[in-house]
Write a protein that holds these residues in place. Sequence first.
Motif, PDB file in Angstrom:
ATOM      1  N   LYS A  47       0.821  -1.221   0.000  1.00  0.00           N
ATOM      2  CA  LYS A  47       0.000   0.000   0.000  1.00  0.00           C
ATOM      3  C   LYS A  47       0.851   1.267   0.000  1.00  0.00           C
ATOM      4  O   LYS A  47       0.457   2.293  -0.546  1.00  0.00           O
ATOM      5  N   GLY A  48       2.049   1.206   0.609  1.00  0.00           N
ATOM      6  CA  GLY A  48       2.954   2.359   0.604  1.00  0.00           C
ATOM      7  C   GLY A  48       3.465   2.665  -0.803  1.00  0.00           C
ATOM      8  O   GLY A  48       3.588   3.827  -1.196  1.00  0.00           O
ATOM      9  N   THR A  49       3.759   1.620  -1.561  1.00  0.00           N
ATOM     10  CA  THR A  49       4.191   1.800  -2.954  1.00  0.00           C
ATOM     11  C   THR A  49       3.027   2.300  -3.795  1.00  0.00           C
ATOM     12  O   THR A  49       3.188   3.194  -4.629  1.00  0.00           O
ATOM     13  N   GLN A  50       1.844   1.763  -3.561  1.00  0.00           N
ATOM     14  CA  GLN A  50       0.666   2.241  -4.297  1.00  0.00           C
ATOM     15  C   GLN A  50       0.416   3.721  -4.011  1.00  0.00           C
ATOM     16  O   GLN A  50       0.068   4.489  -4.920  1.00  0.00           O
ATOM     17  N   ALA A  51       0.613   4.139  -2.774  1.00  0.00           N
ATOM     18  CA  ALA A  51       0.427   5.559  -2.419  1.00  0.00           C
ATOM     19  C   ALA A  51       1.445   6.429  -3.158  1.00  0.00           C
ATOM     20  O   ALA A  51       1.104   7.524  -3.630  1.00  0.00           O
ATOM     21  N   ILE A  52       2.686   5.946  -3.274  1.00  0.00           N
ATOM     22  CA  ILE A  52       3.717   6.684  -4.030  1.00  0.00           C
ATOM     23  C   ILE A  52       3.278   6.841  -5.477  1.00  0.00           C
ATOM     24  O   ILE A  52       3.401   7.920  -6.072  1.00  0.00           O
ATOM     25  N   PHE A  53       2.766   5.767  -6.065  1.00  0.00           N
ATOM     26  CA  PHE A  53       2.303   5.843  -7.456  1.00  0.00           C
ATOM     27  C   PHE A  53       1.231   6.918  -7.603  1.00  0.00           C
ATOM     28  O   PHE A  53       1.261   7.724  -8.530  1.00  0.00           O
ATOM     29  N   LYS A  54       0.301   6.930  -6.682  1.00  0.00           N
ATOM     30  CA  LYS A  54      -0.794   7.915  -6.746  1.00  0.00           C
ATOM     31  C   LYS A  54      -0.271   9.330  -6.534  1.00  0.00           C
ATOM     32  O   LYS A  54      -0.647  10.253  -7.252  1.00  0.00           O
ATOM     33  N   ASN A  55       0.624   9.517  -5.560  1.00  0.00           N
ATOM     34  CA  ASN A  55       1.167  10.840  -5.252  1.00  0.00           C
ATOM     35  C   ASN A  55       1.981  11.428  -6.403  1.00  0.00           C
ATOM     36  O   ASN A  55       2.031  12.641  -6.574  1.00  0.00           O
ATOM     37  N   HIS A  56       2.648  10.549  -7.162  1.00  0.00           N
ATOM     38  CA  HIS A  56       3.527  11.011  -8.240  1.00  0.00           C
ATOM     39  C   HIS A  56       2.924  10.793  -9.627  1.00  0.00           C
ATOM     40  O   HIS A  56       3.616  11.014 -10.635  1.00  0.00           O
ATOM     41  N   GLY A  57       1.690  10.367  -9.684  1.00  0.00           N
ATOM     42  CA  GLY A  57       1.016  10.190 -10.975  1.00  0.00           C
ATOM     43  C   GLY A  57       1.613   9.090 -11.837  1.00  0.00           C
ATOM     44  O   GLY A  57       1.630   9.193 -13.064  1.00  0.00           O
ATOM     45  N   VAL A  58       2.089   8.024 -11.205  1.00  0.00           N
ATOM     46  CA  VAL A  58       2.673   6.894 -11.930  1.00  0.00           C
ATOM     47  C   VAL A  58       1.583   5.857 -12.158  1.00  0.00           C
ATOM     48  O   VAL A  58       1.010   5.332 -11.196  1.00  0.00           O
ATOM     49  N   ASP A  59       1.290   5.575 -13.421  1.00  0.00           N
ATOM     50  CA  ASP A  59       0.316   4.529 -13.733  1.00  0.00           C
ATOM     51  C   ASP A  59       0.889   3.172 -13.351  1.00  0.00           C
ATOM     52  O   ASP A  59       2.082   2.916 -13.562  1.00  0.00           O
ATOM     53  N   TYR A  60       0.031   2.312 -12.816  1.00  0.00           N
ATOM     54  CA  TYR A  60       0.479   0.967 -12.453  1.00  0.00           C
ATOM     55  C   TYR A  60      -0.680  -0.003 -12.589  1.00  0.00           C
ATOM     56  O   TYR A  60      -1.845   0.391 -12.656  1.00  0.00           O
ATOM     57  N   ASP A  61      -0.356  -1.276 -12.637  1.00  0.00           N
ATOM     58  CA  ASP A  61      -1.333  -2.344 -12.749  1.00  0.00           C
ATOM     59  C   ASP A  61      -1.703  -2.796 -11.337  1.00  0.00           C
ATOM     60  O   ASP A  61      -0.912  -3.465 -10.671  1.00  0.00           O
ATOM     61  N   SER A  62      -2.891  -2.431 -10.898  1.00  0.00           N
ATOM     62  CA  SER A  62      -3.308  -2.755  -9.527  1.00  0.00           C
ATOM     63  C   SER A  62      -3.542  -4.250  -9.323  1.00  0.00           C
ATOM     64  O   SER A  62      -3.664  -4.702  -8.190  1.00  0.00           O
TER      65      SER A  62
END
Length: 147
Positions: A47-62
């Motif tokens: 969840k910490g990595t997912q939060a980083i993705f959201k904070n920095h606008g990095v698209d990722y495969d959930s």
Amino acid sequence: MKKIVFVCLGNICRSPMAEFVMKSLTDDYEIESRATSSWEHGNPIHKGTQAIFKNHGVDYDSSKTSLQISKRDFEYFDYILGMDESNVSDLRQMCPQSLKHKIHPFAAESVPDPWYTGDFEETYDRVLTGCRDWLARLENEINDGKY
């Protein structure tokens, strides 16, 4: 197309962060991530990595889940990048002798595991820098005719 795999201990924090940060920077390479251990097998990105993705606008495969590196991966990928010295050491022990030349440290300094440090922002900063450095290195290899 060259193929790159980022590898950390569990494949829930650092290596998926590197995978999706690198994918956000380029689409010139096939990029994935793996774990040296099976401890987190099947678990989602932390969840910490997912939060980083959201904070920095990095698209990722959930739907991405942890996978341990396999013999097929050692054969398939051109670059196998360990996120810290321990990962590189583990990869060298796991890898067939003839393929060890594919294993490289991700960065000059190990990327701290935010599972232990709790500092996902520092990890992101180091991952972003490392991904940019690898893109420059790959571009230089292309320009020098090594690729």
